[in-house]
Structure formats: structure tokens, C-alpha cells
Design an enzyme around this catalytic site. Sequence first.
Site, PDB file in Angstrom:
ATOM      1  N   HIS A 250       0.846  -1.200   0.000  1.00 45.99           N
ATOM      2  CA  HIS A 250       0.000   0.000   0.000  1.00 45.99           C
ATOM      3  C   HIS A 250       0.876   1.242   0.000  1.00 45.99           C
ATOM      4  O   HIS A 250       2.090   1.161   0.148  1.00 45.99           O
ATOM      5  CB  HIS A 250      -0.998  -0.015   1.164  1.00 45.99           C
ATOM      6  CG  HIS A 250      -0.390   0.110   2.532  1.00 45.99           C
ATOM      7  ND1 HIS A 250       0.459  -0.835   3.073  1.00 45.99           N
ATOM      8  CD2 HIS A 250      -0.506   1.078   3.486  1.00 45.99           C
ATOM      9  CE1 HIS A 250       0.817  -0.460   4.293  1.00 45.99           C
ATOM     10  NE2 HIS A 250       0.260   0.706   4.562  1.00 45.99           N
TER      11      HIS A 250
ATOM     12  N   HIS B 252       1.432   3.947   1.882  1.00 44.97           N
ATOM     13  CA  HIS B 252       1.974   4.739   2.999  1.00 44.97           C
ATOM     14  C   HIS B 252       3.495   4.834   2.930  1.00 44.97           C
ATOM     15  O   HIS B 252       4.182   3.859   2.596  1.00 44.97           O
ATOM     16  CB  HIS B 252       1.538   4.136   4.340  1.00 44.97           C
ATOM     17  CG  HIS B 252       0.091   4.420   4.657  1.00 44.97           C
ATOM     18  ND1 HIS B 252      -0.626   3.701   5.587  1.00 44.97           N
ATOM     19  CD2 HIS B 252      -0.767   5.361   4.157  1.00 44.97           C
ATOM     20  CE1 HIS B 252      -1.865   4.186   5.653  1.00 44.97           C
ATOM     21  NE2 HIS B 252      -1.969   5.179   4.793  1.00 44.97           N
TER      22      HIS B 252
ATOM     23  N   ASP C  54       5.829   4.851   5.063  1.00 47.71           N
ATOM     24  CA  ASP C  54       6.676   3.921   5.823  1.00 47.71           C
ATOM     25  C   ASP C  54       6.721   2.532   5.192  1.00 47.71           C
ATOM     26  O   ASP C  54       7.383   1.628   5.708  1.00 47.71           O
ATOM     27  CB  ASP C  54       6.246   3.860   7.303  1.00 47.71           C
ATOM     28  CG  ASP C  54       4.847   3.304   7.494  1.00 47.71           C
ATOM     29  OD1 ASP C  54       3.955   3.620   6.684  1.00 47.71           O
ATOM     30  OD2 ASP C  54       4.643   2.533   8.462  1.00 47.71           O
ATOM     31  N   HIS C  55       6.053   2.365   4.038  1.00 46.72           N
ATOM     32  CA  HIS C  55       6.125   1.106   3.286  1.00 46.72           C
ATOM     33  C   HIS C  55       6.753   1.278   1.905  1.00 46.72           C
ATOM     34  O   HIS C  55       7.247   0.311   1.329  1.00 46.72           O
ATOM     35  CB  HIS C  55       4.725   0.480   3.162  1.00 46.72           C
ATOM     36  CG  HIS C  55       4.197   0.009   4.480  1.00 46.72           C
ATOM     37  ND1 HIS C  55       4.102  -1.321   4.816  1.00 46.72           N
ATOM     38  CD2 HIS C  55       3.794   0.707   5.568  1.00 46.72           C
ATOM     39  CE1 HIS C  55       3.650  -1.425   6.065  1.00 46.72           C
ATOM     40  NE2 HIS C  55       3.447  -0.203   6.533  1.00 46.72           N
TER      41      HIS C  55
ATOM     42  N   HIS D 183      -7.557  -0.543   5.505  1.00 45.03           N
ATOM     43  CA  HIS D 183      -6.516   0.351   6.041  1.00 45.03           C
ATOM     44  C   HIS D 183      -6.261   1.464   5.030  1.00 45.03           C
ATOM     45  O   HIS D 183      -6.256   2.648   5.365  1.00 45.03           O
ATOM     46  CB  HIS D 183      -5.261  -0.468   6.318  1.00 45.03           C
ATOM     47  CG  HIS D 183      -4.079   0.330   6.770  1.00 45.03           C
ATOM     48  ND1 HIS D 183      -4.030   0.953   7.993  1.00 45.03           N
ATOM     49  CD2 HIS D 183      -2.896   0.597   6.162  1.00 45.03           C
ATOM     50  CE1 HIS D 183      -2.855   1.579   8.112  1.00 45.03           C
ATOM     51  NE2 HIS D 183      -2.160   1.383   7.010  1.00 45.03           N
TER      52      HIS D 183
ATOM     53  N   ASP E 258      -0.301  -3.635   6.309  1.00 48.52           N
ATOM     54  CA  ASP E 258      -0.925  -3.093   7.522  1.00 48.52           C
ATOM     55  C   ASP E 258      -2.404  -3.459   7.617  1.00 48.52           C
ATOM     56  O   ASP E 258      -3.186  -2.740   8.243  1.00 48.52           O
ATOM     57  CB  ASP E 258      -0.805  -1.559   7.550  1.00 48.52           C
ATOM     58  CG  ASP E 258       0.623  -1.104   7.848  1.00 48.52           C
ATOM     59  OD1 ASP E 258       1.474  -1.953   8.130  1.00 48.52           O
ATOM     60  OD2 ASP E 258       0.851   0.121   7.800  1.00 48.52           O
TER      61      ASP E 258
ATOM     62  N   HIS F 251       4.411  -4.408  10.920  1.00 43.07           N
ATOM     63  CA  HIS F 251       4.850  -3.755  12.168  1.00 43.07           C
ATOM     64  C   HIS F 251       4.966  -4.741  13.322  1.00 43.07           C
ATOM     65  O   HIS F 251       4.222  -5.722  13.385  1.00 43.07           O
ATOM     66  CB  HIS F 251       3.851  -2.661  12.582  1.00 43.07           C
ATOM     67  CG  HIS F 251       3.831  -1.469  11.681  1.00 43.07           C
ATOM     68  ND1 HIS F 251       4.639  -0.371  11.881  1.00 43.07           N
ATOM     69  CD2 HIS F 251       3.106  -1.211  10.575  1.00 43.07           C
ATOM     70  CE1 HIS F 251       4.397   0.529  10.934  1.00 43.07           C
ATOM     71  NE2 HIS F 251       3.470   0.044  10.125  1.00 43.07           N
TER      72      HIS F 251
HETATM   73 ZN   LIG Z   1      -0.047   1.765   6.487  1.00 43.61          ZN
END
Ligand SMILES: [Zn+2]
Length: 259
Positions: A55, A57, A59-60, A114, A131, A169
Site C-alpha cells: 500500500h 503509505h 513507511d512502506h 486500512h 498493515d 509492524h
Molecule cells: Zn499503512
Amino acid sequence: MTSVLHACAFKDNYIWLIRGQSPDKVAVVDPGDAEPVLAEIHQRHLTPVAILCTHHHADHVGGVENILKHYSFLPVYGPARERIPAVTYRLKHGDHVKLPKLGLEFDVLDVPGHTAGHIAFFGAGMVFCGDTLFSAGCGRLFEGTPEQMHASLAKFSALPESTEMYCGHEYTEANLRFALAVEPDNADMHAHLQEVQQRRAENLPTLPSTIGRERRINPFLRSGQAAVRLAAEKHCGHPLNSEVEVFAAIRRWKDGFKG
Ligand SMILES: [Zn+2]
């Protein structure tokens, strides 16, 4: 033999490196940061052959472009319904990802909730779920409805019990504290919390989990259980008439939960 290495990023992100039939080649899953990936690759003398993104985001996917500066011809697989600039293969439910250099293939699952276009990769007895599903928890509903997320989680729950689950995570310990607030008498949750605390004390990941374990310890896969429904009804103070309503109630409960 397939094995999965990891690099740690930020506070609690895992970037997975899937090693297939040739031990020096890897596919990189959700590289939010390039530096820890490049360090792991150099230290172990690995060659990346693909990047998989679940996805959009940061942080990915924040490290994708910096990895491509070093490995410019890497194919990047990601969700068709999200804007990730470097993606070369835009995937939707039912697509297959073939990684012949690793001897691996993955089926693509659409798992919105998400984020609106979130996908997961399932193959070789493993699922990379970003996530959407966490061990003993699930992602927050940033772009989706409880109905969507409940349906997405049902797709994971329907996978074979032995499927290894790799999420984005390290949230397991905090998730289990919430799970035990929902089901204080769940012996599997108590036993797993002990194991998780031991692993964290040694700074080891609590992942992968398995789908079979998640069915026993993850309240978000257990909204059909009477104990979970009763706890959710007690918390919100009114009857809940469907599994989706139970799911939505425990998701809201968790959003405000201070372990
Ligand atoms: Zn995420």
C-alpha cells in the site's frame, strides 16, 4: 528452500526480504526506507530481484526510489488502485506475480480497509499482508469502512492454518494486551503473550505468526465468537446485530484503548 530475512526500519516497521531457491537473491517487501535494506543486502551479499508494495503509505514505499538508484531495473509490484510512482506492475485481486529468479509465485488479494487499494501477496505457504492484518490486531481504518475491513480479514482467515503471516509492524505485545481486555479468559492469548514478551526481551521479532494462531488470538478475526460479541456489547452499551457491527465496535474500542 524459501526463507525470509528482515530489515528493521523506523520505530517498529519490518521490511521483509524473501529468499527463494537461490540463496543470494531476494524480493524486498514494503521498503519504507532504503538504507537498512541496502545494508542487509550488502552485508549478506544478496541481489534484489523485485520489490513488492502492499500500500501507498510512506513507511512502506518511501525507500523504493532510493533502492532503484542502486538497482535501476528492478520490477516494482504494487496495487493498481493506489498512486505509487515507481510501480511498474499494477496489481489487482486474482493477479499472479511470478518471480522465476526466486522460483516463487504469489497470488494477489485485494484487502481494502486500512487504505482503499491495499493488496496482499499469498504464495509458497506465506502471506505478506502489510498493515491490514497484524498479529493479534489489524490496521486502522484510514480509507475504508468496517464492512470492507471485515471482508478483507475474512480473506486472511480463510487461508490454510499453516500459512506464515508476515505483517508490516511489531505491534504484537500491545495488541495482545487489548485482545486480553476483550477476552480475559482466552488461554491461547495468555500463553502467547508470555512467548511474545520473551522474544521482545531478546529483541527478536514476534513474526511470522500463522493464520491458525491468529484465528485463536486475534480479536479482529473472532467477531463471530460469542465471548467477543458479549464483550463488545458490554463495552459499547447496546446490542450488536452482525459480525460487522461487532468488528466495528472492537475496532473503535481499540482506537481509544490505553493498555
Ligand atoms: Zn499503512
